[in-house]
Write an enzyme that holds these catalytic residues in place. Structure first.
Site, PDB file in Angstrom:
ATOM      1  N   GLU A 124     -12.393  15.884  -1.401  1.00  0.00           N
ATOM      2  CA  GLU A 124     -12.850  15.072  -0.273  1.00  0.00           C
ATOM      3  C   GLU A 124     -12.595  13.595  -0.557  1.00  0.00           C
ATOM      4  OE1 GLU A 124     -16.450  16.496   1.511  1.00  0.00           O
ATOM      5  OE2 GLU A 124     -17.179  14.455   1.845  1.00  0.00           O
ATOM      6  N   ASP A 126     -13.864  10.009   1.337  1.00  0.00           N
ATOM      7  CA  ASP A 126     -14.838   9.625   2.359  1.00  0.00           C
ATOM      8  C   ASP A 126     -14.822   8.150   2.719  1.00  0.00           C
ATOM      9  OD1 ASP A 126     -15.964  12.174   2.442  1.00  0.00           O
ATOM     10  OD2 ASP A 126     -17.423  11.725   0.880  1.00  0.00           O
ATOM     11  N   GLU A 128     -17.908   6.505   4.825  1.00  0.00           N
ATOM     12  CA  GLU A 128     -19.195   6.833   5.438  1.00  0.00           C
ATOM     13  C   GLU A 128     -19.967   5.552   5.720  1.00  0.00           C
ATOM     14  OE1 GLU A 128     -20.470  11.024   3.397  1.00  0.00           O
ATOM     15  OE2 GLU A 128     -20.453   9.273   2.084  1.00  0.00           O
TER      16      GLU A 128
END
Length: 304
Positions: A124, A126, A128
């Site tokens: 992953e 990210d 955010e």
């Protein structure tokens, strides 16, 4: 004795006031970002949402009007979307506008992942936005996981967190992830804020991933380590996305496929001017770096 305490309190108050004034003045005079000199977002044309993405969950909490996708979270559900294709490298961006006011516990995200393909052992990358309390700035968190480091009980995050040099609730701003076999670069309005080079196969995500976006309740950790929770008196919590940009190599593309360059001189690295802009962003707006956290076990993050 009492008068001495009064003098001490006054002195301490003056010192604290001076510190706060200097701190505020320093932050207030940061000004516009150092120019990166090169703007990869201008090299990629926007793609319509439905040409590249589809609703993954919470369809009743997602609407598309023109080229603006709106996701919202209320007490019943959030929402998320996913790219139609998986990619093994590329430039992935979107312009995002966040909700003002109390948004503690709420995460608005744009990220790459293969968690559905490799549950419990996924990769992953990210971006955010961690919700906040009234009159406090959003935190933009970047993170990288590989081969299950984000799964289970012993999560090994590689977080770097930033405040922004603008108010992300007032207008759309461009956020992007560049992922190649050699590096990951995170961009905000074409300013590189973080570069994560591939130092070993063990510390770098290499398997194909899809592109996702979502809004969801992460009250257990999102805001001040879970101190402030989502308060549904302020619902719905809204995130808006537009100007989706994808320039990547799909997982099924031939080996000769290469992602676009994010600097003019070659397929990897940044120019000196881009490095200066990244240094400016990190010096003035980075608030957390996992590599310098003394509470972390850095044997688990050897790239530091």
């Amino acid at each position: 004795m009492a008068s001495e305490f009064v003098r001490l309190e006054v002195l301490l108050g003056v010192v604290v006031g001076v510190i706060l004034l200097v701190t505020h003045s320093s932050n207030a005079t940061q000004g516009p970002p150092s120019s990166p000199g090169y703007y990869p977002s201008t090299k990629v044309s926007p793609v319509g949402f439905s040409r590249a993405y589809y609703n993954l969950w919470g369809p009743q909490h997602q609407s598309l009007q023109g080229d603006v996708l709106t996701l919202w979270l209320d007490q019943s559900s959030g929402s998320g979307f996913k790219s139609i294709k998986p990619y093994r490298s590329g430039y992935f961006g979107a312009s995002i506008k966040l909700q003002p006011g109390y948004t503690a516990g709420v995460i608005t995200s744009f990220y790459l992942s293969n968690n559905e393909e490799f549950p419990g052992h996924h990769d992953e990358i990210d971006i955010e936005f961690l919700g906040t309390t009234t009159n406090e700035p959003y935190v933009l968190q970047t993170n990288v996981y590989m081969r299950g480091s984000g799964d289970g009980q012993n999560i090994i995050g590689r977080e770097m967190q930033f405040h922004l040099w603008f108010d992300p609730t007032q207008d759309f701003h461009n956020y992007a992830i560049f992922w190649s076999p050699a590096e990951i670069v995170f961009f905000v309005d074409d300013v590189p804020i973080r570069r994560y080079p591939r130092k070993s196969d063990a510390t770098f995500p290499l398997r194909p991933m899809w592109v996702y976006g979502s809004i969801w309740d992460a009250s257990s950790w999102a805001t001040d380590d879970g101190k402030y929770k989502a308060d549904y008196r302020y619902q719905p919590f809204i995130g808006k996305y537009t100007h989706f940009k994808i320039s990547g190599c799909p997982a099924t593309s031939p080996p000769a496929c290469r992602p676009l360059w994010v600097q003019p001189n070659g397929p990897t690295g940044l120019t000196g001017q881009q490095y200066q802009a990244m240094t400016w962003a990190q010096r003035n707006y980075m608030i957390y770096n996992y590599c310098t956290d003394p509470t972390r076990n850095h044997a688990l993050t050897p790239e530091c």
